[in-house]
Design a protein around this motif. Structure first.
Motif, mmCIF file in Angstrom:
data_model
loop_
_atom_site.group_PDB
_atom_site.id
_atom_site.type_symbol
_atom_site.label_atom_id
_atom_site.label_comp_id
_atom_site.label_asym_id
_atom_site.label_seq_id
_atom_site.Cartn_x
_atom_site.Cartn_y
_atom_site.Cartn_z
ATOM 1 N N GLY A 123 -10.194 -1.216 -7.325
ATOM 2 C CA GLY A 123 -9.900 -2.259 -6.345
ATOM 3 C C GLY A 123 -8.661 -1.949 -5.518
ATOM 4 O O GLY A 123 -8.625 -2.217 -4.311
ATOM 5 N N SER A 124 -7.647 -1.369 -6.144
ATOM 6 C CA SER A 124 -6.439 -1.010 -5.391
ATOM 7 C C SER A 124 -6.746 0.070 -4.357
ATOM 8 O O SER A 124 -6.245 0.019 -3.236
ATOM 9 N N SER A 125 -7.595 1.034 -4.729
ATOM 10 C CA SER A 125 -7.998 2.057 -3.750
ATOM 11 C C SER A 125 -8.814 1.456 -2.618
ATOM 12 O O SER A 125 -8.638 1.831 -1.454
ATOM 13 N N LEU A 126 -9.701 0.528 -2.960
ATOM 14 C CA LEU A 126 -10.496 -0.114 -1.903
ATOM 15 C C LEU A 126 -9.600 -0.929 -0.979
ATOM 16 O O LEU A 126 -9.808 -0.945 0.243
ATOM 17 N N PHE A 127 -8.577 -1.588 -1.531
ATOM 18 C CA PHE A 127 -7.668 -2.336 -0.660
ATOM 19 C C PHE A 127 -6.905 -1.394 0.273
ATOM 20 O O PHE A 127 -6.740 -1.695 1.463
ATOM 21 N N GLU A 128 -6.479 -0.239 -0.259
ATOM 22 C CA GLU A 128 -5.831 0.756 0.612
ATOM 23 C C GLU A 128 -6.759 1.146 1.761
ATOM 24 O O GLU A 128 -6.324 1.311 2.907
ATOM 25 N N ALA A 129 -8.038 1.304 1.455
ATOM 26 C CA ALA A 129 -9.010 1.651 2.502
ATOM 27 C C ALA A 129 -9.144 0.515 3.521
ATOM 28 O O ALA A 129 -9.188 0.754 4.732
ATOM 29 N N ILE A 130 -9.183 -0.723 3.032
ATOM 30 C CA ILE A 130 -9.274 -1.883 3.943
ATOM 31 C C ILE A 130 -8.131 -1.846 4.959
ATOM 32 O O ILE A 130 -8.321 -2.132 6.152
#
Ligand code: AVJ
Length: 310
Positions: free
Chosen positions: A28-35
């Motif tokens: 989830g933290s990686s996906l937020f970075e992508a967002i």
């Protein structure tokens, strides 16, 4: 841990809901970075524009030398503008990031220590209130605390006041809080920011069910849930939900629980409150701060307020 308890109570409630703080496992933290790199999610770029131009002015307004506390530091990329501004005036800097994500905290700590020889990073791996309970102020230096990126937006108004109040209680009069707030704006811009065409925000939301599968033995079929984001202009928040596409029963083996969903029943997973000038000022006032400065991006989408502890 709290995750099991909160999933059980959230999914057995009349109106199903899961706390948004559980988005931030390693995936989830990686996906937020992508967002943050997606064009439709304007928040990060708007605040970066402000901090690129104004960090020195902000740090200078707090006095010198300073220590820094940050709530929800994540990768601490935007923080570097403020760290650079502090190092323009002092040789050493103590930085205490509080973050719920072990992965984000570990990698940002290592990166900062590599980049800044004079930095002392004391990371606290906890949610905000538990993290603040572990901080005691070091008398000598001014503290500049950071609550950036509209992280405050995830709180209901009363929780926002309690959290800023808890932060205020670890500060001394004249210490600073830089508070980033996303501003109210048109529905289309807001809904696209939380439902991007690439589907990264949908994946970020669905990862909550994937995390229940991984950590609690859940049997969620992710394809049978749909991501939804809706701006409620009366309440002033974007709501994210996961909607069951069909009537179904889902087992969560680790909890010994079966969760029933009606067709189109939803799980509320996040609220992102949007602020206006009056609502930030009254929040600041009610938590024991006065407004010492305000900066907005060129397109008026996002504001950073420098609040001063009274
Ligand atoms: C990290 C809480 C600021 O609410 O905008 C991004 C999280 N949720 N896309 C926000 C989020 C969906 C984000 N905050």
């Amino acid at each position: 841990m709290d995750f099991a308890r909160d999933v059980r109570s959230g999914l057995t409630a009349q109106n199903k809901a899961l706390p948004s703080k559980y988005f931030y496992d390693a995936v989830g933290s990686s996906l937020f970075e992508a967002i943050c790199n997606i064009p439709e999610y304007y928040l990060t770029r708007a605040e970066t524009e402000i901090l690129t131009a104004k960090s020195q002015e902000i740090v200078d307004a707090v006095g010198t030398p300073i220590e820094m506390i940050e709530l929800g530091s994540g990768s601490a990329i935007k923080t570097r503008f403020l760290i650079d501004a502090a190092f323009a005036r002092q040789q050493r800097l103590r930085y205490r990031p509080v973050d719920i994500s072990t992965a984000a905290l570990d990698s940002s700590t290592r990166a900062l220590q590599r980049e800044y020889p004079g930095i002392i990073v004391d990371g606290i791996n906890a949610d905000y209130l538990n993290g603040l309970a572990r901080i005691s102020r070091n008398g000598a230096r001014r503290t500049l605390s950071l609550f950036l990126g509209s992280n405050i937006g995830n709180f209901e108004p009363d929780e926002a006041q309690r959290t800023l109040g808890a932060l205020r209680s670890v500060l001394e009069p004249e210490d600073g809080l830089l508070l980033g707030a996303d501003l109210r704006k048109d529905r289309e811009t807001l809904e696209r920011a939380y439902d991007d065409p690439l589907g990264v925000t949908a994946a970020f939301n669905l990862n909550l069910l994937a995390r229940i599968n991984r950590e609690l033995g859940g049997r969620f079929d992710l394809a049978s849930f749909r991501h939804e984001a809706a701006w409620d202009e009366v309440i002033g928040r974007v709501e994210m939900r996961l909607v069951s596409r069909a009537k179904q029963d889902v087992r969560i083996d680790g909890l010994g629980l079966v969760v029933h969903f009606e067709a189109w029943e939803s799980i509320h997973t996040e609220s992102s409150y949007k602020y206006d000038d009056a609502s930030v000022r009254s929040l600041a006032e009610s938590a024991g701060f006065k407004v010492g400065g305000k900066w907005v991006d060129g397109a008026n989408r996002f504001a950073d307020y420098l609040l001063i502890a009274k």
